[in-house]
Design a protein around this motif. Structure first.
Motif, PDB file in Angstrom:
ATOM      1  N   LEU A   1       0.817  -1.210   0.000  1.00  0.00           N
ATOM      2  CA  LEU A   1       0.000   0.000   0.000  1.00  0.00           C
ATOM      3  C   LEU A   1       0.859   1.272   0.000  1.00  0.00           C
ATOM      4  O   LEU A   1       0.345   2.376  -0.139  1.00  0.00           O
ATOM      5  N   GLY A   2       2.164   1.121   0.160  1.00  0.00           N
ATOM      6  CA  GLY A   2       3.040   2.284   0.285  1.00  0.00           C
ATOM      7  C   GLY A   2       2.986   2.910   1.656  1.00  0.00           C
ATOM      8  O   GLY A   2       3.327   4.084   1.839  1.00  0.00           O
ATOM      9  N   PHE A   3       2.580   2.104   2.641  1.00  0.00           N
ATOM     10  CA  PHE A   3       2.373   2.578   4.012  1.00  0.00           C
ATOM     11  C   PHE A   3       3.598   2.217   4.842  1.00  0.00           C
ATOM     12  O   PHE A   3       3.548   1.353   5.712  1.00  0.00           O
ATOM     13  N   GLY A   4       4.722   2.882   4.529  1.00  0.00           N
ATOM     14  CA  GLY A   4       5.977   2.543   5.182  1.00  0.00           C
ATOM     15  C   GLY A   4       6.725   3.770   5.640  1.00  0.00           C
ATOM     16  O   GLY A   4       6.331   4.919   5.369  1.00  0.00           O
ATOM     17  N   GLU A   5       7.822   3.551   6.334  1.00  0.00           N
ATOM     18  CA  GLU A   5       8.617   4.654   6.861  1.00  0.00           C
ATOM     19  C   GLU A   5       9.091   5.568   5.741  1.00  0.00           C
ATOM     20  O   GLU A   5       9.524   5.109   4.680  1.00  0.00           O
ATOM     21  N   GLY A   6       8.978   6.875   5.995  1.00  0.00           N
ATOM     22  CA  GLY A   6       9.361   7.867   5.005  1.00  0.00           C
ATOM     23  C   GLY A   6       8.233   8.333   4.116  1.00  0.00           C
ATOM     24  O   GLY A   6       8.367   9.345   3.415  1.00  0.00           O
ATOM     25  N   ALA A   7       7.091   7.621   4.122  1.00  0.00           N
ATOM     26  CA  ALA A   7       5.967   7.995   3.259  1.00  0.00           C
ATOM     27  C   ALA A   7       5.190   9.164   3.861  1.00  0.00           C
ATOM     28  O   ALA A   7       5.051   9.275   5.074  1.00  0.00           O
ATOM     29  N   LEU A   8       4.682  10.019   2.994  1.00  0.00           N
ATOM     30  CA  LEU A   8       3.831  11.136   3.405  1.00  0.00           C
ATOM     31  C   LEU A   8       2.386  10.659   3.394  1.00  0.00           C
ATOM     32  O   LEU A   8       1.870  10.256   2.344  1.00  0.00           O
ATOM     33  N   TRP A   9       1.722  10.699   4.539  1.00  0.00           N
ATOM     34  CA  TRP A   9       0.399  10.100   4.662  1.00  0.00           C
ATOM     35  C   TRP A   9      -0.639  11.162   5.042  1.00  0.00           C
ATOM     36  O   TRP A   9      -1.396  11.031   5.987  1.00  0.00           O
ATOM     37  N   THR A  10      -0.662  12.233   4.238  1.00  0.00           N
ATOM     38  CA  THR A  10      -1.649  13.282   4.438  1.00  0.00           C
ATOM     39  C   THR A  10      -2.845  13.048   3.525  1.00  0.00           C
ATOM     40  O   THR A  10      -2.795  12.244   2.593  1.00  0.00           O
ATOM     41  N   GLU A  11      -3.926  13.779   3.776  1.00  0.00           N
ATOM     42  CA  GLU A  11      -5.108  13.657   2.922  1.00  0.00           C
ATOM     43  C   GLU A  11      -4.775  14.019   1.484  1.00  0.00           C
ATOM     44  O   GLU A  11      -5.204  13.339   0.551  1.00  0.00           O
ATOM     45  N   GLY A  12      -4.045  15.105   1.295  1.00  0.00           N
ATOM     46  CA  GLY A  12      -3.748  15.548  -0.058  1.00  0.00           C
ATOM     47  C   GLY A  12      -2.906  14.571  -0.840  1.00  0.00           C
ATOM     48  O   GLY A  12      -2.927  14.567  -2.073  1.00  0.00           O
ATOM     49  N   GLN A  13      -2.177  13.708  -0.124  1.00  0.00           N
ATOM     50  CA  GLN A  13      -1.307  12.744  -0.784  1.00  0.00           C
ATOM     51  C   GLN A  13      -2.005  11.417  -1.048  1.00  0.00           C
ATOM     52  O   GLN A  13      -1.876  10.849  -2.126  1.00  0.00           O
ATOM     53  N   VAL A  14      -2.741  10.906  -0.042  1.00  0.00           N
ATOM     54  CA  VAL A  14      -3.299   9.552  -0.166  1.00  0.00           C
ATOM     55  C   VAL A  14      -4.797   9.507   0.140  1.00  0.00           C
ATOM     56  O   VAL A  14      -5.349   8.427   0.357  1.00  0.00           O
ATOM     57  N   GLY A  15      -5.464  10.650   0.152  1.00  0.00           N
ATOM     58  CA  GLY A  15      -6.898  10.639   0.390  1.00  0.00           C
ATOM     59  C   GLY A  15      -7.253  10.533   1.858  1.00  0.00           C
ATOM     60  O   GLY A  15      -6.404  10.612   2.748  1.00  0.00           O
ATOM     61  N   THR A  16      -8.542  10.350   2.120  1.00  0.00           N
ATOM     62  CA  THR A  16      -9.039  10.234   3.490  1.00  0.00           C
ATOM     63  C   THR A  16      -8.396   9.042   4.178  1.00  0.00           C
ATOM     64  O   THR A  16      -8.518   7.899   3.732  1.00  0.00           O
ATOM     65  N   ASN A  17      -7.694   9.309   5.258  1.00  0.00           N
ATOM     66  CA  ASN A  17      -7.088   8.267   6.079  1.00  0.00           C
ATOM     67  C   ASN A  17      -6.949   8.829   7.480  1.00  0.00           C
ATOM     68  O   ASN A  17      -6.962  10.048   7.673  1.00  0.00           O
ATOM     69  N   ALA A  18      -6.841   7.969   8.481  1.00  0.00           N
ATOM     70  CA  ALA A  18      -6.914   8.452   9.861  1.00  0.00           C
ATOM     71  C   ALA A  18      -5.785   9.416  10.192  1.00  0.00           C
ATOM     72  O   ALA A  18      -5.991  10.400  10.905  1.00  0.00           O
ATOM     73  N   ILE A  19      -4.578   9.171   9.691  1.00  0.00           N
ATOM     74  CA  ILE A  19      -3.452  10.056   9.987  1.00  0.00           C
ATOM     75  C   ILE A  19      -3.688  11.431   9.373  1.00  0.00           C
ATOM     76  O   ILE A  19      -3.665  12.455  10.061  1.00  0.00           O
ATOM     77  N   GLY A  20      -3.908  11.463   8.067  1.00  0.00           N
ATOM     78  CA  GLY A  20      -4.101  12.741   7.390  1.00  0.00           C
ATOM     79  C   GLY A  20      -5.338  13.469   7.863  1.00  0.00           C
ATOM     80  O   GLY A  20      -5.333  14.700   8.000  1.00  0.00           O
ATOM     81  N   THR A  21      -6.408  12.740   8.136  1.00  0.00           N
ATOM     82  CA  THR A  21      -7.639  13.378   8.579  1.00  0.00           C
ATOM     83  C   THR A  21      -7.504  13.871  10.013  1.00  0.00           C
ATOM     84  O   THR A  21      -8.056  14.921  10.367  1.00  0.00           O
ATOM     85  N   ALA A  22      -6.743  13.159  10.856  1.00  0.00           N
ATOM     86  CA  ALA A  22      -6.481  13.646  12.213  1.00  0.00           C
ATOM     87  C   ALA A  22      -5.707  14.956  12.171  1.00  0.00           C
ATOM     88  O   ALA A  22      -5.942  15.858  12.979  1.00  0.00           O
ATOM     89  N   ILE A  23      -4.764  15.074  11.229  1.00  0.00           N
ATOM     90  CA  ILE A  23      -4.022  16.330  11.079  1.00  0.00           C
ATOM     91  C   ILE A  23      -4.960  17.435  10.589  1.00  0.00           C
ATOM     92  O   ILE A  23      -4.937  18.564  11.102  1.00  0.00           O
TER      93      ILE A  23
END
Length: 395
Positions: A125-147
């Motif tokens: 899924l590309g869900f690894g160390e160093g990845a940017l996991w914001t809404e603008g990058q990967v859509g609605t997700n708990a990390i990006g949406t919490a930010i």
């Protein structure tokens, strides 16, 4: 159900996942669905559509290199609590079925660990160390949406915007600097959707609270070490002085009533301290020694809003310090000046700046950033211009 839980205890997870997928497909294709997403999901999906993201596609996953991840790890205060988070979250019985993920305030994954089978799924899924996991990058997700929401978030299955994330649940909570309220990062627990346990939300919230308490302890110990290291300097000095850490937090005060923080000192740069006037900080091991540079202890400030960029001028005796400010920081200073000696609260500032009281966390973080620039010119509890400061606003 917990205030941010995605499912209630006893929910039939497979059936709920099917219902959510049907709702996702209908709504995001322009159709009508028999149910609507939860408000936090609806707000995020609206942001994704406004950005033009495609739910059937995948945002770019271009992780930072190992050297940059290590640099960020060394720079973040989260390094002091990562072991506490591991202890709190990976020692539970279900830890073999989920991942612990910790990001910095930018949403970059700095630490990720958990069961090897789940790590392999996350890698795809590309869900690894160093990845940017914001809404603008990967859509609605708990990390990006919490930010984005500045609040804890749990998402289940097709509440994620990207279809390839539908087999997952994720539970994330922001972790803040307990001194300032600034966002340090996000703590997330993620795993296969059908393994979601109702207790995960409470587990993540508890881990974050423990980590924030630990950060308070770490800072207290750091100030105590700095205090002990300068005892001989304080004993041999005449007149008012402060000893502060690199961020301006006060370890020692002598002959001065400054409470907790001044502006963060910088080499060869004067700063203004109410009751001391303009000072030229002297570097010492682990912090700064701050003493008056002039005999005049009164501080006069002039906030000039007439030019293209707001400028704060601080004068003591015949010395003047000029500091450009952002429009937001200038607006905060104006609000504090208008509040007068009685001061104001985070809730009142939130209403004045955003139209409601729901942005108190944002206000506290902005005040913290402003205090890093102007330090003790502002005081807290309530927020106000310090009594020893004469501030004039030129509009």
């Amino acid at each position: 159900m917990n205030s941010f839980s995605a499912v209630a205890p006893g929910t039939d997870l497979p059936r709920h996942a099917r219902d959510l997928r049907r709702m996702h497909d209908l709504l995001l294709s322009g159709g009508r669905a028999p149910a609507l997403p939860r408000p936090v999901v609806a707000r995020s999906w609206q942001r994704m559509l406004a950005l033009g993201l495609n739910p059937t596609g995948a945002g770019a996953r271009d992780p930072l290199g190992r050297d940059e991840v290590e640099r960020r790890r060394r720079a973040t205060p989260l390094r002091w609590v990562i072991d506490d988070l591991r202890l709190a979250l990976t020692s539970v019985a279900d830890a073999s079925r989920f991942l612990l993920v910790v990001t910095d305030a930018d949403g970059i994954i700095l630490w990720r660990e958990g069961a090897s089978t789940v790590r392999l799924q996350a890698d795809r899924l590309g869900f690894g160390e160093g990845a940017l996991w914001t809404e603008g990058q990967v859509g609605t997700n708990a990390i990006g949406t919490a930010i984005a929401e500045q609040a804890p978030v749990q998402l289940f299955s097709a509440e994620h915007f990207e279809e390839q994330q539908h087999p997952w649940y994720c539970t994330a909570a922001p972790l803040h600097d307990p001194r300032t309220g600034e966002l340090l990062g996000v703590v997330d627990v993620s795993g296969p959707a059908l393994t979601l346990h109702p207790a995960i939300t409470a587990l993540v919230e508890t881990a974050v609270r423990l980590a924030e308490a630990r950060l308070s302890q770490v800072h207290t110990h750091q100030l105590e070490r700095l205090r002990r290291s300068v005892e001989h300097v304080v004993a041999s000095s005449n007149g008012p002085l402060l000893v502060v850490d690199p961020d301006g937090w006060v370890a020692v005060r002598s002959g001065i009533a400054v409470r907790d923080r001044i502006a963060a000192p910088r080499p060869d740069t004067s700063l203004a301290v109410p009751g001391m006037g303009l000072c030229l900080p002297e570097p010492i091991d682990g912090g700064w020694l701050v003493r008056p540079a002039t005999a005049d202890r009164r501080v006069r400030g002039r906030l000039d809003l007439t030019g293209g960029e707001p400028v704060l001028e601080v004068t003591s005796a015949d010395s003047t310090l000029r500091r450009p400010l952002s429009a937001r920081h200038a607006e905060l200073l104006v609000r504090l000046a208008d509040a007068g000696p009685a001061g104001t609260s985070a809730a009142a500032l939130s209403r004045a700046l955003f139209g409601d009281s729901g942005h108190e966390v944002t206000v506290r973080a902005e005040i913290s950033r402003l205090r890093r620039q102007v330090g003790a010119l502002l005081t807290t509890s309530p927020y106000r211009i310090a009594a020893e400061v004469d501030l004039v606003v030129v509009r």
